[in-house]
Design a protein around this motif. Structure first.
Motif, PDB file in Angstrom:
ATOM      1  N   UNK A 154       0.810  -1.218   0.000  1.00 38.88           N
ATOM      2  CA  UNK A 154       0.000   0.000   0.000  1.00 38.88           C
ATOM      3  C   UNK A 154       0.846   1.272   0.000  1.00 38.88           C
ATOM      4  N   UNK A 155       2.143   1.121   0.212  1.00 33.45           N
ATOM      5  CA  UNK A 155       3.021   2.290   0.249  1.00 33.45           C
ATOM      6  C   UNK A 155       4.085   2.228  -0.848  1.00 33.45           C
ATOM      7  N   UNK A 188       4.578   3.857  -3.482  1.00 35.21           N
ATOM      8  CA  UNK A 188       5.138   5.118  -3.966  1.00 35.21           C
ATOM      9  C   UNK A 188       6.310   5.607  -3.104  1.00 35.21           C
ATOM     10  N   UNK A 189       6.420   5.048  -1.907  1.00 32.79           N
ATOM     11  CA  UNK A 189       7.503   5.453  -1.009  1.00 32.79           C
ATOM     12  C   UNK A 189       8.705   4.514  -1.072  1.00 32.79           C
ATOM     13  N   UNK A 190       8.625   3.477  -1.886  1.00 35.70           N
ATOM     14  CA  UNK A 190       9.696   2.475  -1.901  1.00 35.70           C
ATOM     15  C   UNK A 190      11.088   3.064  -2.114  1.00 35.70           C
ATOM     16  N   UNK A 191      11.269   4.013  -3.046  1.00 32.88           N
ATOM     17  CA  UNK A 191      12.622   4.557  -3.225  1.00 32.88           C
ATOM     18  C   UNK A 191      13.192   5.169  -1.946  1.00 32.88           C
ATOM     19  N   UNK A 192      12.364   5.875  -1.187  1.00 32.58           N
ATOM     20  CA  UNK A 192      12.849   6.482   0.053  1.00 32.58           C
ATOM     21  C   UNK A 192      13.034   5.425   1.142  1.00 32.58           C
ATOM     22  N   UNK A 193      12.167   4.402   1.170  1.00 36.03           N
ATOM     23  CA  UNK A 193      12.367   3.300   2.121  1.00 36.03           C
ATOM     24  C   UNK A 193      13.727   2.656   1.889  1.00 36.03           C
ATOM     25  N   UNK A 194      14.008   2.370   0.624  1.00 42.38           N
ATOM     26  CA  UNK A 194      15.264   1.700   0.290  1.00 42.38           C
ATOM     27  C   UNK A 194      16.470   2.587   0.600  1.00 42.38           C
ATOM     28  N   UNK A 195      16.317   3.888   0.387  1.00 41.66           N
ATOM     29  CA  UNK A 195      17.412   4.808   0.697  1.00 41.66           C
ATOM     30  C   UNK A 195      17.693   4.828   2.199  1.00 41.66           C
TER      31      UNK A 195
END
Length: 219
Positions: free
Chosen positions: A148-149, A151-158
């Motif tokens: 459900x999130x 769209x935030x995956x790039x920042x999660x991974x960072x």
């Protein structure tokens, strides 16, 4: 001993009340934990799990590791920033744990913070732990990629990458990749069958995956 415990509870409650008047988040949950502690304070040198609802909702955590002195202190939708600014005096320091497992960070980013900001908040939390609980082993549980999130995956991974690199240079610190355990090996995407219908929180099968990853660290 009972008198000391009662005094601690009174002072902690007073502190929570004072902060609540200026916007203390999740104060009811903190009050509940302090009430539990006033009745039966966990023994020192336990294994503490703190963080957001992924810890709070893991209601059978203690049962899954029944031979371990687990202390579960998850707080709703809390952020790493809130752990730094509010919660550590109430859900960390009093227990003098020998191991601290931390799951938080996705709520920071979902609220608009960057992965870099979130990592820096973890650095602050690390410094606070080292100062107040210098002998504790710290385990950061990687931010999961909840469908459900997406769209935030790039920042999660960072955030995960920055925290992992930070931990590599510290003693008594461990990066625990509970995120990869939730991926479908065929698609390398988060497996929806491991999440509740909200596609945010883990179901029992998801926690099975986490349990398998965490088991070696709980010796």
């Amino acid at each position: 001993m009972k008198l000391k415990l009662l005094l601690f509870f009174v002072l902690a409650t007073a502190g929570i009340t004072a902060k609540a008047q200026t916007g203390f988040p999740f104060d009811n949950e903190i009050r509940d934990y302090k009430h539990q502690d006033s009745i039966s304070m966990p023994a020192k040198n336990g294994i503490l799990f703190i963080g957001s609802s992924s810890i709070r909702k893991w209601t059978d955590l203690e049962k899954r590791f029944s031979d371990k002195p687990i202390i579960r202190r998850g707080v709703g939708g809390c952020t790493i920033e809130q752990l730094v600014d509010y919660f550590t005096p109430y859900i960390m320091y009093p227990y003098h744990p020998r191991k601290i497992f931390i799951y938080a960070g996705d709520n920071d980013i979902a609220a608009g913070k960057t992965g870099k900001f979130t990592a820096r908040e973890f650095y602050k939390l690390w410094a606070m732990i080292r100062q107040n609980l210098p002998g504790a082993e710290v385990y950061f549980m990687a931010i999961k990629l909840s469908p459900s999130r997406a769209k935030f995956f790039p920042e999660f991974k960072k955030a995960n990458a920055l925290i992992r690199d930070f931990i590599k240079t510290r003693k008594n610190a461990h990066y625990v990749d509970v995120s990869s355990a939730l991926l479908n090996p065929a698609t390398h995407q988060s497996d929806p069958s491991l999440f509740e219908s909200d596609m945010l929180h883990l179901n029992s099968k998801g926690y099975d995956k986490w349990q398998a990853v965490l088991q070696p660290f709980l010796k």
